[in-house]
Motif scaffolding. Structure first.
Motif, mmCIF file in Angstrom:
data_model
loop_
_atom_site.group_PDB
_atom_site.id
_atom_site.type_symbol
_atom_site.label_atom_id
_atom_site.label_comp_id
_atom_site.label_asym_id
_atom_site.label_seq_id
_atom_site.Cartn_x
_atom_site.Cartn_y
_atom_site.Cartn_z
ATOM 1 N N ASP A 42 0.848 -1.191 0.000
ATOM 2 C CA ASP A 42 0.000 0.000 0.000
ATOM 3 C C ASP A 42 0.883 1.240 0.000
ATOM 4 O O ASP A 42 2.096 1.156 -0.237
ATOM 5 C CB ASP A 42 -0.994 -0.007 1.171
ATOM 6 N N LYS A 43 0.291 2.387 0.269
ATOM 7 C CA LYS A 43 1.033 3.650 0.195
ATOM 8 C C LYS A 43 2.178 3.696 1.209
ATOM 9 O O LYS A 43 3.276 4.164 0.905
ATOM 10 C CB LYS A 43 0.077 4.817 0.439
ATOM 11 N N LYS A 44 1.927 3.184 2.413
ATOM 12 C CA LYS A 44 2.938 3.215 3.470
ATOM 13 C C LYS A 44 3.950 2.087 3.311
ATOM 14 O O LYS A 44 5.157 2.283 3.455
ATOM 15 C CB LYS A 44 2.254 3.125 4.836
ATOM 16 N N ASN A 45 3.458 0.900 3.049
ATOM 17 C CA ASN A 45 4.317 -0.275 2.890
ATOM 18 C C ASN A 45 4.437 -0.573 1.402
ATOM 19 O O ASN A 45 3.564 -1.207 0.817
ATOM 20 C CB ASN A 45 3.703 -1.466 3.628
ATOM 21 N N ASN A 46 5.503 -0.111 0.809
ATOM 22 C CA ASN A 46 5.600 -0.108 -0.649
ATOM 23 C C ASN A 46 6.896 -0.737 -1.129
ATOM 24 O O ASN A 46 7.613 -1.377 -0.362
ATOM 25 C CB ASN A 46 5.442 1.322 -1.171
ATOM 26 N N SER A 47 7.204 -0.528 -2.406
ATOM 27 C CA SER A 47 8.339 -1.209 -3.027
ATOM 28 C C SER A 47 9.693 -0.692 -2.547
ATOM 29 O O SER A 47 10.718 -1.285 -2.886
ATOM 30 C CB SER A 47 8.266 -1.070 -4.555
ATOM 31 N N ARG A 48 9.710 0.379 -1.775
ATOM 32 C CA ARG A 48 10.964 0.844 -1.189
ATOM 33 C C ARG A 48 11.033 0.528 0.303
ATOM 34 O O ARG A 48 12.081 0.106 0.812
ATOM 35 C CB ARG A 48 11.131 2.351 -1.391
ATOM 36 N N THR A 49 9.937 0.727 1.017
ATOM 37 C CA THR A 49 9.974 0.550 2.470
ATOM 38 C C THR A 49 10.030 -0.920 2.878
ATOM 39 O O THR A 49 10.698 -1.270 3.858
ATOM 40 C CB THR A 49 8.756 1.216 3.125
ATOM 41 N N ILE A 50 9.344 -1.803 2.142
ATOM 42 C CA ILE A 50 9.367 -3.222 2.505
ATOM 43 C C ILE A 50 10.767 -3.831 2.343
ATOM 44 O O ILE A 50 11.237 -4.537 3.238
ATOM 45 C CB ILE A 50 8.311 -4.011 1.705
ATOM 46 N N PRO A 51 11.480 -3.571 1.240
ATOM 47 C CA PRO A 51 12.853 -4.079 1.161
ATOM 48 C C PRO A 51 13.739 -3.587 2.300
ATOM 49 O O PRO A 51 14.608 -4.331 2.791
ATOM 50 C CB PRO A 51 13.343 -3.544 -0.194
ATOM 51 N N ASP A 52 13.528 -2.353 2.740
ATOM 52 C CA ASP A 52 14.315 -1.831 3.858
ATOM 53 C C ASP A 52 13.998 -2.591 5.148
ATOM 54 O O ASP A 52 14.898 -2.899 5.940
ATOM 55 C CB ASP A 52 14.037 -0.338 4.040
ATOM 56 N N MET A 53 12.724 -2.923 5.352
ATOM 57 C CA MET A 53 12.345 -3.750 6.511
ATOM 58 C C MET A 53 13.048 -5.100 6.457
ATOM 59 O O MET A 53 13.570 -5.595 7.460
ATOM 60 C CB MET A 53 10.828 -3.989 6.519
ATOM 61 N N LEU A 54 13.047 -5.703 5.257
ATOM 62 C CA LEU A 54 13.665 -7.017 5.112
ATOM 63 C C LEU A 54 15.170 -6.964 5.378
ATOM 64 O O LEU A 54 15.738 -7.867 6.007
ATOM 65 C CB LEU A 54 13.393 -7.568 3.711
ATOM 66 N N ARG A 55 15.811 -5.921 4.906
ATOM 67 C CA ARG A 55 17.253 -5.768 5.149
ATOM 68 C C ARG A 55 17.549 -5.744 6.650
ATOM 69 O O ARG A 55 18.489 -6.380 7.125
ATOM 70 C CB ARG A 55 17.742 -4.470 4.504
ATOM 71 N N LYS A 56 16.707 -5.044 7.396
ATOM 72 C CA LYS A 56 16.901 -4.956 8.848
ATOM 73 C C LYS A 56 16.581 -6.265 9.553
ATOM 74 O O LYS A 56 16.974 -6.470 10.705
ATOM 75 C CB LYS A 56 16.026 -3.835 9.407
ATOM 76 N N LEU A 57 15.871 -7.151 8.865
ATOM 77 C CA LEU A 57 15.532 -8.459 9.437
ATOM 78 C C LEU A 57 16.485 -9.556 8.957
ATOM 79 O O LEU A 57 16.191 -10.741 9.079
ATOM 80 C CB LEU A 57 14.089 -8.825 9.085
ATOM 81 N N GLY A 58 17.607 -9.136 8.379
ATOM 82 C CA GLY A 58 18.661 -10.087 8.065
ATOM 83 C C GLY A 58 18.717 -10.589 6.645
ATOM 84 O O GLY A 58 19.547 -11.442 6.319
ATOM 85 N N TRP A 59 17.871 -10.081 5.752
ATOM 86 C CA TRP A 59 17.912 -10.532 4.370
ATOM 87 C C TRP A 59 19.167 -10.003 3.677
ATOM 88 O O TRP A 59 19.554 -8.852 3.866
ATOM 89 C CB TRP A 59 16.676 -10.049 3.614
ATOM 90 N N PRO A 60 19.834 -10.844 2.876
ATOM 91 C CA PRO A 60 21.043 -10.385 2.172
ATOM 92 C C PRO A 60 20.702 -9.307 1.152
ATOM 93 O O PRO A 60 19.634 -9.358 0.516
ATOM 94 C CB PRO A 60 21.566 -11.654 1.494
ATOM 95 N N PRO A 61 21.586 -8.325 0.967
ATOM 96 C CA PRO A 61 21.318 -7.233 0.033
ATOM 97 C C PRO A 61 21.072 -7.691 -1.397
ATOM 98 O O PRO A 61 20.346 -7.040 -2.147
ATOM 99 C CB PRO A 61 22.591 -6.374 0.117
ATOM 100 N N ASN A 62 21.666 -8.837 -1.778
ATOM 101 C CA ASN A 62 21.528 -9.307 -3.160
ATOM 102 C C ASN A 62 20.357 -10.277 -3.346
ATOM 103 O O ASN A 62 20.225 -10.895 -4.412
ATOM 104 C CB ASN A 62 22.824 -9.958 -3.641
ATOM 105 N N ALA A 63 19.492 -10.418 -2.347
ATOM 106 C CA ALA A 63 18.300 -11.268 -2.499
ATOM 107 C C ALA A 63 17.429 -10.703 -3.615
ATOM 108 O O ALA A 63 17.211 -9.495 -3.702
ATOM 109 C CB ALA A 63 17.521 -11.335 -1.191
ATOM 110 N N MET A 64 16.938 -11.583 -4.466
ATOM 111 C CA MET A 64 16.163 -11.143 -5.619
ATOM 112 C C MET A 64 14.792 -10.634 -5.212
ATOM 113 O O MET A 64 14.139 -11.197 -4.326
ATOM 114 C CB MET A 64 15.988 -12.278 -6.622
#
Length: 210
Positions: free
Chosen positions: A150-172
Motif C-alpha cells: 500500500d502507500k505506506k508499505n511499498n516497493s521501497r519501504t518493505i525491502p528496507d524492513m527485510l534488510r533490517k531483518l537479516g535478508w542479504p542485500p543481493n536477495a532477488m
C-alpha cells in the motif's frame, strides 16, 4: 423467495483474466456493488442499481441489506474473494443469508505466473492497510515471500524492513505493478537496489526470494 449475495472475484483487473461465471453474474446483476474502477469498467449504463464501495464498510453492508429485500446482490471484489476481500465482512453481517462465491485470479497468482514460478511454498503477506507479524518476514535460506503493498508499505519501504531483518542485500526481488493491464510493469531487482530506487510503486505485488 429468499434473495442471495453473489461475491464475484474479478481478478487483477483485465476482463480477460476473469472466469466466465463471474462475467455472467455481473452482466445479469440487477444490483451491482464494487469499487469505482470496477463499476465503471463492468457496470451497465442502464438497467442496474449500482453502489460504489468507499471507505465506509457499514454503509456498504446497509445498502446490501436493503437491496436483499427485493433483489439478489452481486458484489465485485478484486482478485479472489477468499484472499483479503469483503467476503469476511459479508459473511459476518449476513450470517443467515445465502452467499455464493465465484473465485477469481488473485494478483498473487498472476505475479507468480508472470515470473514462471511455483508458489505452493511461498509465504503470502498482506501489508495493504495492515502490519505483518515480524516472524513472517525474518530471513532464512530458501524463503520466498509475496507481499501485497500500500502507500505506506511499498516497493521501497518493505525491502528496507527485510534488510533490517537479516535478508542479504543481493536477495532477488520482483516488483509487479499493474498486472494484466496494457501498461503492466515487472521489475526484477535486488533488495539493496529497490531501497535506492527513486520510483516507489504503490499497490503492487512484491515477490522476494533468498
Amino acid at each position: 423467495m429468499e434473495h442471495k449475495i453473489v461475491v464475484a472475484g474479478i481478478g487483477p483487473g483485465n476482463a480477460e483474466y476473469m472466469i466466465p461465471a463471474a462475467l455472467k453474474a455481473i452482466e445479469n446483476a440487477e444490483v451491482l456493488v464494487g469499487g469505482s474502477r470496477a463499476i465503471e469498467q463492468f457496470g451497465k449504463e442502464e438497467g442496474q442499481i449500482k453502489f460504489i464501495i468507499r471507505s465506509d464498510i457499514e454503509e456498504v453492508m446497509a445498502f446490501i441489506g436493503r437491496q436483499l429485500e427485493n433483489h439478489d446482490v452481486v458484489v465485485m471484489v478484486s482478485g479472489d474473494p477468499g484472499y483479503y476481500s469483503l467476503l469476511d465482512a459479508i459473511k459476518r453481517t449476513f450470517e443467515d443469508k445465502p452467499v455464493e462465491v465465484i473465485p477469481g485470479l488473485s494478483s498473487v497468482q498472476v505475479a507468480f505466473s508472470k515470473l514462471g514460478m511455483p508458489w505452493y511454498d511461498a509465504i503470502l503477506v498482506s501489508m495493504h492497510g495492515r502490519t505483518a507479524p515480524r516472524e513472517q518476514m525474518v530471513y532464512c535460506p530458501g524463503k520466498v515471500i509475496c507481499f501485497l503493498t500500500d502507500k505506506k508499505n511499498n516497493s521501497r519501504t518493505i525491502p528496507d524492513m527485510l534488510r533490517k531483518l537479516g535478508w542479504p542485500p543481493n536477495a532477488m526481488l520482483a516488483i509487479c505493478n499493474r498486472l494484466s493491464y496494457p501498461d503492466e510493469k515487472i521489475i526484477i531487482t535486488t533488495i539493496s537496489e529497490a531501497i535506492r530506487m527513486e520510483t516507489v510503486y504503490l499497490n503492487c505485488v512484491l515477490v522476494v526470494m533468498a
